[in-house]
Design an enzyme around this catalytic site. Structure first.
Site, mmCIF file in Angstrom:
data_model
loop_
_atom_site.group_PDB
_atom_site.id
_atom_site.type_symbol
_atom_site.label_atom_id
_atom_site.label_comp_id
_atom_site.label_asym_id
_atom_site.label_seq_id
_atom_site.Cartn_x
_atom_site.Cartn_y
_atom_site.Cartn_z
ATOM 1 N N LYS A 146 43.600 87.705 -17.595
ATOM 2 C CA LYS A 146 44.787 88.270 -18.236
ATOM 3 C C LYS A 146 44.772 88.130 -19.753
ATOM 4 O O LYS A 146 45.245 89.014 -20.464
ATOM 5 C CB LYS A 146 46.068 87.672 -17.647
ATOM 6 C CG LYS A 146 46.199 86.178 -17.653
ATOM 7 C CD LYS A 146 47.468 85.740 -16.922
ATOM 8 C CE LYS A 146 47.609 84.228 -16.858
ATOM 9 N NZ LYS A 146 46.592 83.601 -15.970
ATOM 10 N N ASN A 148 52.187 84.376 -23.095
ATOM 11 C CA ASN A 148 51.477 83.183 -22.642
ATOM 12 C C ASN A 148 50.172 82.987 -23.389
ATOM 13 O O ASN A 148 49.384 82.112 -23.061
ATOM 14 C CB ASN A 148 51.207 83.298 -21.128
ATOM 15 C CG ASN A 148 50.753 81.994 -20.511
ATOM 16 O OD1 ASN A 148 51.373 80.955 -20.706
ATOM 17 N ND2 ASN A 148 49.657 82.044 -19.766
ATOM 18 N N HIS A 185 47.295 76.899 -9.048
ATOM 19 C CA HIS A 185 48.596 76.238 -9.183
ATOM 20 C C HIS A 185 49.200 75.876 -7.826
ATOM 21 O O HIS A 185 50.432 75.840 -7.679
ATOM 22 C CB HIS A 185 49.579 77.125 -9.962
ATOM 23 C CG HIS A 185 49.119 77.493 -11.332
ATOM 24 N ND1 HIS A 185 48.848 76.551 -12.301
ATOM 25 C CD2 HIS A 185 48.856 78.703 -11.883
ATOM 26 C CE1 HIS A 185 48.452 77.173 -13.403
ATOM 27 N NE2 HIS A 185 48.438 78.462 -13.171
#
Length: 456
Positions: free
Chosen positions: A125, A148, A194
């Site tokens: 990303k 981010n 995660h």
């Protein structure tokens, strides 16, 4: 409670980079008379950005130490750092009581007027976000890139709206966002990551899918069905993949003169002319083309960018060649999917990779690396907290070295590699057992390689 009166107020929880950007944003709105009082709280006694808060937001209260639940319960809105799990106490109880809990991207969405390209995914990303931004710049557009990556989203806002925003968004940020209405959204791919926070892939998938909410168009990866938007059939969508594309899709097609990136039957650019290498980077390039096309970035400008875009530091970054061995820094490979993509993207006809991996696994299942390592790696060198867990899933036929540090891992890898081989540093793990972040980890790797080059 003495710092807050009976008037309406908001609370920012966490004085990190996003928390500081939220404070500056609310201070600007406060100066314009568009918001009320707010306070910043942090469980650390000495938050590292304390002085920056005092400089940029003088007079804003900062409360350190144990959270004051009465203060939180009385807030009109709580603005949390992406690192805080709002499904855990005390935030889960506060939500049940009707307290609004949001993040920095929600505040951004309430103010931004220009079209937004919203990008998430387990891997790639940052590369795609930067690439779309560079494509827009080549086309002469006023574009702002962040989220981010790089600049916090709220710090992109200003008195003059750009032509386009390009935002990288994490699943953590998406959890606390409801008002964002992107011009185009994408989930590039979805790999186990995660899981220490989400517990399972269903919860992780649900968080990522929020990026498609309210979007005008969507772009998804046809080779990863988990990225398909869960939207109605009337929604405008386009797919990309590294397979042959259907009409209006973006993909790869083999011709007599080589492999080409295509839109449907239209040849766009030869794969050999794309500067970033590896099949995973061709996938990133196709995703960027699909996103840029959705917001009408001229195709000529996008293709020109692909010829010159070098990629990002710590993402399959070429570091050096020592005695015929290529050293590649993929420190951003913080999960299994990223490392698998790096291995497969750089693989030769025969096993030619010495892989360095290790760190904090975040509950990942490393067995997904067994097949690509068996097919493409001649040796594995591991270090860090979860080094043994990675070594355990490797083929018995593979050379395996277990080391205590990254420095010793690089030395072992160099000894195992021959001319024509690649030493790939792609940890498949987080960095915080030994390093500040993945950038610091990549810098250490590059410095160790540089030292080896000087003494070769």
């Amino acid at each position: 409670m003495s710092l807050i009166t009976s008037e309406t107020y908001s609370v920012i929880v966490g004085l990190g980079i996003s928390g500081l950007s939220c404070a500056r944003h609310l201070a600007r709105l406060q100066d314009q008379g568009k918001t009320g009082r707010f306070v910043v709280v942090d469980t650390r006694e000495n938050p590292p950005l304390d002085n920056q808060l005092k400089e940029s937001c003088p007079g804003v209260p900062l409360i350190c130490g144990e959270l004051d639940l009465e203060l939180l319960e009385g807030a009109a809105e709580i603005i949390v750092s992406p690192g805080l799990d709002t499904n855990q106490s005390p935030y889960s109880e506060l939500k049940k009581k009707g307290v609004s809990i949001v993040g920095d991207i929600e505040l951004f969405a309430r103010q931004a007027k220009a079209p937004v390209v919203a990008i998430t995914g387990s891997n790639g990303k940052s590369t795609v976000t930067t690439l779309v931004g560079e494509m827009a710049k080549t086309a002469g557009l006023n574009v702002k890139v962040g989220g981010n990556i790089g600049v916090a989203a709220l710090d992109l806002l200003g008195p003059i709206e750009p032509d386009l925003y390009v935002l990288e968004l994490s699943s953590f940020q998406l959890e606390t966002t409801d008002s964002l209405c992107p011009a185009v959204s994408t989930v590039l791919n979805l790999q186990a990551d995660h899981l220490d926070r989400y517990g399972n892939m269903v919860a992780y998938h649900t968080a990522k899918q929020k990026i498609y909410r309210n979007c005008q168009q969507s772009v998804w990866n046809k080779q990863d069905m988990l990225t398909q938007p869960l939207l109605g059939k009337e929604s405008k969508t386009v797919a990309f993949s590294t397979a042959e594309p259907d009409l209006k899709e973006f993909g790869l097609r083999q011709y007599d003169d080589g492999l080409w990136l295509c839109k449907g039957l239209t040849q766009l650019i030869a794969a050999s002319d794309v500067l970033i290498k590896g099949r995973h980077n061709l996938s990133n390039a196709l995703a960027a083309l699909a996103l840029g096309d959705a917001v009408s970035i001229p195709m000529d400008a996008m293709l020109e960018t692909l010829k010159h875009f070098k990629g990002l530091s710590h993402r399959c970054e070429w570091v050096a060649e020592i005695e015929g061995v290529q050293f590649i820094n993929d420190s951003k490979g913080t999960n299994v999917g990223a490392t698998r993509a790096a291995i497969e993207g750089l693989a030769g006809d025969a096993p030619n990779i010495v892989l360095i991996a290790g760190g904090v696994g975040k509950g990942a299942n490393f067995s997904e690396l067994t097949a690509p390592m068996t097919d493409h790696c001649k040796a594995l060198v591991v270090y860090g907290e979860d080094r043994n867990a990675i070594a355990d899933i490797a083929s018995e036929d593979m050379i395996i070295k277990v080391t205590e540090s990254l420095e010793s891992a690089v030395s072992e890898a160099k000894a195992l590699a021959n001319s024509g081989d690649i030493v790939l540093f792609s940890p498949a793990c987080a960095s915080f057992d030994m390093f500040r972040n993945f950038e610091h980890r990549g810098e250490v790797f590059s410095q160790v390689v540089a030292d080896l080059e000087r003494t070769a």
